[in-house]
Scaffold this motif. Structure first.
Motif, PDB file in Angstrom:
ATOM      1  N   ARG A  56       0.828  -1.134   0.154  1.00 58.32           N
ATOM      2  CA  ARG A  56       0.189   0.012   0.038  1.00 58.32           C
ATOM      3  C   ARG A  56       0.953   1.287  -0.148  1.00 58.32           C
ATOM      4  O   ARG A  56       0.368   2.456  -0.512  1.00 58.32           O
ATOM      5  N   SER A  77       2.331   5.971  -1.881  1.00 58.46           N
ATOM      6  CA  SER A  77       1.077   4.948  -1.726  1.00 58.46           C
ATOM      7  C   SER A  77       0.517   4.836  -3.176  1.00 58.46           C
ATOM      8  O   SER A  77       0.739   5.417  -3.918  1.00 58.46           O
ATOM      9  N   ASP A 102      -3.067   2.765  -4.638  1.00 54.89           N
ATOM     10  CA  ASP A 102      -4.600   2.381  -4.491  1.00 54.89           C
ATOM     11  C   ASP A 102      -4.930   1.729  -5.793  1.00 54.89           C
ATOM     12  O   ASP A 102      -5.462   2.489  -6.623  1.00 54.89           O
ATOM     13  N   SER A 125      -8.636   2.347  -7.053  1.00 53.72           N
ATOM     14  CA  SER A 125      -9.019   3.736  -7.675  1.00 53.72           C
ATOM     15  C   SER A 125      -8.122   4.040  -8.775  1.00 53.72           C
ATOM     16  O   SER A 125      -8.573   5.321  -9.404  1.00 53.72           O
TER      17      SER A 125
END
Lengths: 111, 112
Positions: free
Chosen positions: B55, B65, B67, B70
């Motif tokens: 992550r 980071s 994700d 998304s």
């Protein structure tokens, strides 16, 4: 540990000539990839070699070619140079997975 | 086909600010994402690599980071310094190839 070495650092060539660029990867790295960087298009993938085999090729004309030797060093060749081939050519090496490390590049100017 | 976008293209900030650099990608089947720094006329310096199973990653004042759901990655720079001035690029890699797909980069200027 030595990094990725590209030679020469700068080149000036005339339209219609050919050019060969060299890349020595980090010791132990078997994958070498080449990229072209221009202000308009950014970084574009040319091709990737792993253990002397081309594994992947970008969308460039056949004038662009490359090869990899048994010691993992790689060369790329551009034939019949055009003005639009002026760019920074970057070489990256990796183990074949994971982090990519780049050389300082070869600045090619076609006049 | 993976596409990577970095917005904005340029950012100018005063020294000391905490910064967030954004990177968006279209294919969530990403193998890893790497952040680079490029100084004018130079090659790319690797800053952080995030594997698809991770992550985030941290190195000094930098934190990145990822994700996948998304399609976003962020690079956080704490307490920016004039020496951080450079172009920052993110690049995604799919499985089975070392091909990196790059964003167009974000030119950062940190003013003293």
């Amino acid at each position: 540990k030595a990094g990725v070495t590209q030679t020469p650092r700068y080149l000036i060539k005339t339209r219609g000539q050919q050019v060969t660029l060299s890349c020595s990867p980090i010791s132990g790295h078997r994958s070498v990839s080449w990229y072209q960087q221009t202000p308009g298009q950014g970084l574009q993938f040319l091709f990737e070699y792993f253990s002397e085999t081309q594994r992947n090729k970008g969308n460039f004309p056949g004038r662009f070619s490359g090869r990899q030797f048994s010691n993992s060093r790689s060369e790329m060749n551009v034939s019949t140079l055009e003005l639009g081939d002026s760019a920074l050519y970057l070489c990256a090496s990796s183990l074949g997975w994971g982090e990519a490390f780049f050389g300082q590049g070869t600045r090619l100017t076609v006049v | 086909k993976q596409e990577v976008t970095q917005i904005p293209a340029a950012l100018s900030v005063p020294e000391g600010e905490n910064l967030v650099l954004n990177c968006s990608f279209t294919d969530s089947a990403i193998y890893n994402l790497q952040w680079f720094r490029q100084d004018p006329g130079k090659g790319l310096t690797s800053l952080l690599l995030i594997q698809s199973s991770q992550r985030e990653q941290t190195s000094g004042r930098l934190n990145a980071s990822l994700d996948k759901s998304s399609g976003r990655s962020t690079l956080y720079i704490a307490a920016s310094q004039p020496g951080d001035s450079a172009t920052y690029l993110c690049a995604g890699k799919q499985g089975g190839s070392e091909k990196l797909v790059f964003g167009k980069g974000m030119k950062l200027t940190v003013n003293p």
